[in-house]
Design an enzyme around this catalytic site. Structure first.
Site, PDB file in Angstrom:
ATOM      1  N   GLU A 326     -53.899 -27.853 -19.010  1.00 27.11           N
ATOM      2  CA  GLU A 326     -53.450 -28.929 -18.131  1.00 27.11           C
ATOM      3  C   GLU A 326     -53.874 -28.639 -16.699  1.00 27.11           C
ATOM      4  O   GLU A 326     -53.618 -27.545 -16.184  1.00 27.11           O
ATOM      5  CB  GLU A 326     -51.927 -29.075 -18.163  1.00 27.11           C
ATOM      6  CG  GLU A 326     -51.385 -29.789 -19.372  1.00 27.11           C
ATOM      7  CD  GLU A 326     -49.892 -30.051 -19.266  1.00 27.11           C
ATOM      8  OE1 GLU A 326     -49.413 -30.930 -19.996  1.00 27.11           O
ATOM      9  OE2 GLU A 326     -49.205 -29.372 -18.478  1.00 27.11           O
ATOM     10  N   CYS A 327     -54.518 -29.591 -16.070  1.00 29.04           N
ATOM     11  CA  CYS A 327     -54.886 -29.519 -14.662  1.00 29.04           C
ATOM     12  C   CYS A 327     -55.636 -28.217 -14.371  1.00 29.04           C
ATOM     13  O   CYS A 327     -56.784 -28.080 -14.735  1.00 29.04           O
ATOM     14  CB  CYS A 327     -53.656 -29.686 -13.774  1.00 29.04           C
ATOM     15  SG  CYS A 327     -54.059 -30.233 -12.097  1.00 29.04           S
ATOM     16  N   GLY A 328     -55.004 -27.239 -13.729  1.00 29.42           N
ATOM     17  CA  GLY A 328     -55.688 -25.981 -13.474  1.00 29.42           C
ATOM     18  C   GLY A 328     -56.176 -25.315 -14.740  1.00 29.42           C
ATOM     19  O   GLY A 328     -57.270 -24.743 -14.782  1.00 29.42           O
ATOM     20  N   TYR A 330     -57.067 -26.862 -17.428  1.00 29.56           N
ATOM     21  CA  TYR A 330     -58.209 -27.671 -17.853  1.00 29.56           C
ATOM     22  C   TYR A 330     -59.470 -27.217 -17.130  1.00 29.56           C
ATOM     23  O   TYR A 330     -60.537 -27.062 -17.746  1.00 29.56           O
ATOM     24  CB  TYR A 330     -57.901 -29.133 -17.556  1.00 29.56           C
ATOM     25  CG  TYR A 330     -58.977 -30.136 -17.890  1.00 29.56           C
ATOM     26  CD1 TYR A 330     -59.633 -30.131 -19.109  1.00 29.56           C
ATOM     27  CD2 TYR A 330     -59.311 -31.132 -16.960  1.00 29.56           C
ATOM     28  CE1 TYR A 330     -60.600 -31.082 -19.411  1.00 29.56           C
ATOM     29  CE2 TYR A 330     -60.267 -32.094 -17.250  1.00 29.56           C
ATOM     30  CZ  TYR A 330     -60.912 -32.063 -18.473  1.00 29.56           C
ATOM     31  OH  TYR A 330     -61.863 -33.016 -18.767  1.00 29.56           O
ATOM     32  N   SER A 424     -56.803 -31.890 -19.997  1.00 32.04           N
ATOM     33  CA  SER A 424     -56.952 -32.978 -19.032  1.00 32.04           C
ATOM     34  C   SER A 424     -56.241 -32.576 -17.749  1.00 32.04           C
ATOM     35  O   SER A 424     -55.585 -31.533 -17.677  1.00 32.04           O
ATOM     36  CB  SER A 424     -56.371 -34.284 -19.575  1.00 32.04           C
ATOM     37  OG  SER A 424     -54.963 -34.316 -19.427  1.00 32.04           O
TER      38      SER A 424
END
Length: 436
Positions: A326-328, A330, A424
């Site tokens: 997730e985010c970082g 990803y 993502s």
């Protein structure tokens, strides 16, 4: 369980410092605390835990089902808490694009009286108009007390109290201007609690200030009446990624919601932790690996040199273990991450993704996610996006989600999936449907 909410007319008014000081002061008094942060913020809850000694839960009235909020509150009661102390987000009535999901909505849902922290640095009699407007804006939200913040002098305090007297809303205290009560910040908000150079001294000073300048006995009189909550066991929870989930946890991967782990554990899931910055690999017996968000851009060089970490993730992916970022997380699954100085650092290379912080671009807002075929998630989700990364290149692999914003507008597809590896920029909070 009784409780109250600390809120403010706007961000930057001092509500986090006030909340931390009150949590520590109330802990000194022996209160059994349940700290809560309204909304999706990851950083403040770590400060709440440091101040209170108790895990802090995010309660988000936009992204969470009301029954989940009630169940999480019930869990706090089961753990022995008797006083819920909630910190609002932004301004009291600020929420998603349509205003829904505000701190006021959470206060209404949990029947919490609101203590309004007002920054008085550049006003005197005008404070009465501001407080009166907030007290009248929604009749289902009670402004039960005022804390005056950044007061310049005893004369200034007298003017403020005099202006507020006709409103008959108790002024619980007046806090002087004090640069020692400021918390350091960076691009996603406050510097993480674990990185604060002398957090314990700050918390003790904040508590001393609250005890000196706030009438804690008067505050106690406005705590709401006890409220019963639905039992946690009766509320469906978000489907876990596996039966044993290995979670990355350190300064580069610190953004994970406590309620997700709580829900997964209640479903019998084993959760283990490993530190990529410590060059640790996930456990071999894990059938899922979760790389949450954080600040990998600040540690990209160390992550690029973490050979055991990288080998462990790649080997797990080759065995078909579910790997989700997730985010970082990803970004770390991608091929490279360019830091703010423009230096590109090689990452895991499991997804065709190159990201950069050399030219920052804000991405912010609530999201509704419809999982696409092959996603590790099987139900529509509510999530939050908040980052400054720019996508330099994103490959043509399978997409993970169809995305809508908070008002239902389609914003396209997001995320990537290659085999058992996916991710993502979206931070998943809860599911939308009625079944897990």
């Amino acid at each position: 369980m009784k409780g109250f909410m600390i809120a403010a007319p706007a961000s930057g008014s001092g509500k986090t410092t006030v909340t931390l000081g009150l949590l520590r002061a109330l802990k000194r008094r022996g209160e059994a605390l349940a700290p809560v942060k309204a909304g999706p913020d990851y950083i403040d809850p770590a400060y709440h835990k440091a101040a209170s000694g108790v895990d802090c839960f995010n309660l988000d009235p936009w992204a969470m089902r009301p029954e989940l909020i009630s169940a999480l509150s019930s869990r706090m009661t089961e753990s022995g808490a008797r006083l819920l102390v909630a910190e609002g987000m932004m301004g009291l009535f600020d929420g998603a694009m349509d205003g829904k999901g505000s701190s006021a909505d959470l206060a209404r849902l949990l029947d919490l009286p609101v203590v309004l922290v007002v920054d008085c640095a550049r006003q005197s009699h005008s404070i009465a108009a501001l407080v009166w407007g907030f007290s009248q804006f929604r009749k289902d939200v009670l402004i039960a007390g005022i804390i005056l913040n950044r007061v310049g002098s005893s004369r200034h305090e007298a003017m403020l109290r005099g202006a507020l007297e006709p409103l008959r809303i108790p002024v619980l205290g007046a806090l002087p201007r004090d640069t020692a009560l400021s918390l350091p910040e960076r691009h996603l908000g406050l510097v993480q609690a674990g990185e604060h150079s002398d957090l314990e001294s700050f918390l003790e000073h904040a508590a001393d200030t609250m005890e000196t300048h706030i009438d804690l006995d008067a505050l106690q009189t406005i705590w709401s009446r006890p409220k019963r909550f639905d039992a946690m066991a009766n509320v469906p929870r978000l489907k876990p990624l596996g039966n044993h989930i290995a979670v990355a946890r350190d300064d580069a991967f610190a953004f994970a919601y406590a309620h997700l782990f709580e829900g997964w554990r209640r479903r019998g899931v084993e959760i283990s932790f490993f530190s990529p910055l410590g060059d640790e690999s996930p456990r071999q017996d894990a059938d899922a690996i979760y790389l949450p968000g954080g600040y990998p851009e600040l540690h990209a060089g160390r992550l690029a040199q973490a050979g055991r970490f990288q080998a462990g993730i790649r080997e797990a992916a080759a065995r078909g273990v579910t790997v989700y970022g997730e985010c970082g997380g990803y970004m770390v699954l991608g091929e490279s991450l360019q830091d703010a100085e423009g230096v590109a650092h090689p990452m895991l290379g499991l997804l065709q993704l190159e990201t950069s912080f050399a030219k920052r671009k804000l991405h912010l807002g609530y999201r509704v996610l419809e999982p696409l075929e092959g996603s590790p998630w099987t139900e529509p989700l509510k999530a939050h996006e908040f980052h400054y990364a720019s996508i330099v290149r994103e490959g043509k692999a399978d997409r993970l989600f169809r995305v809508r914003d908070a008002v239902g507008d389609d914003v396209g597809e997001a995320g990537l999936r290659v085999g058992s590896v996916s991710g993502s920029f979206m931070h998943v909070i809860d599911f939308c449907g009625e079944k897990a």
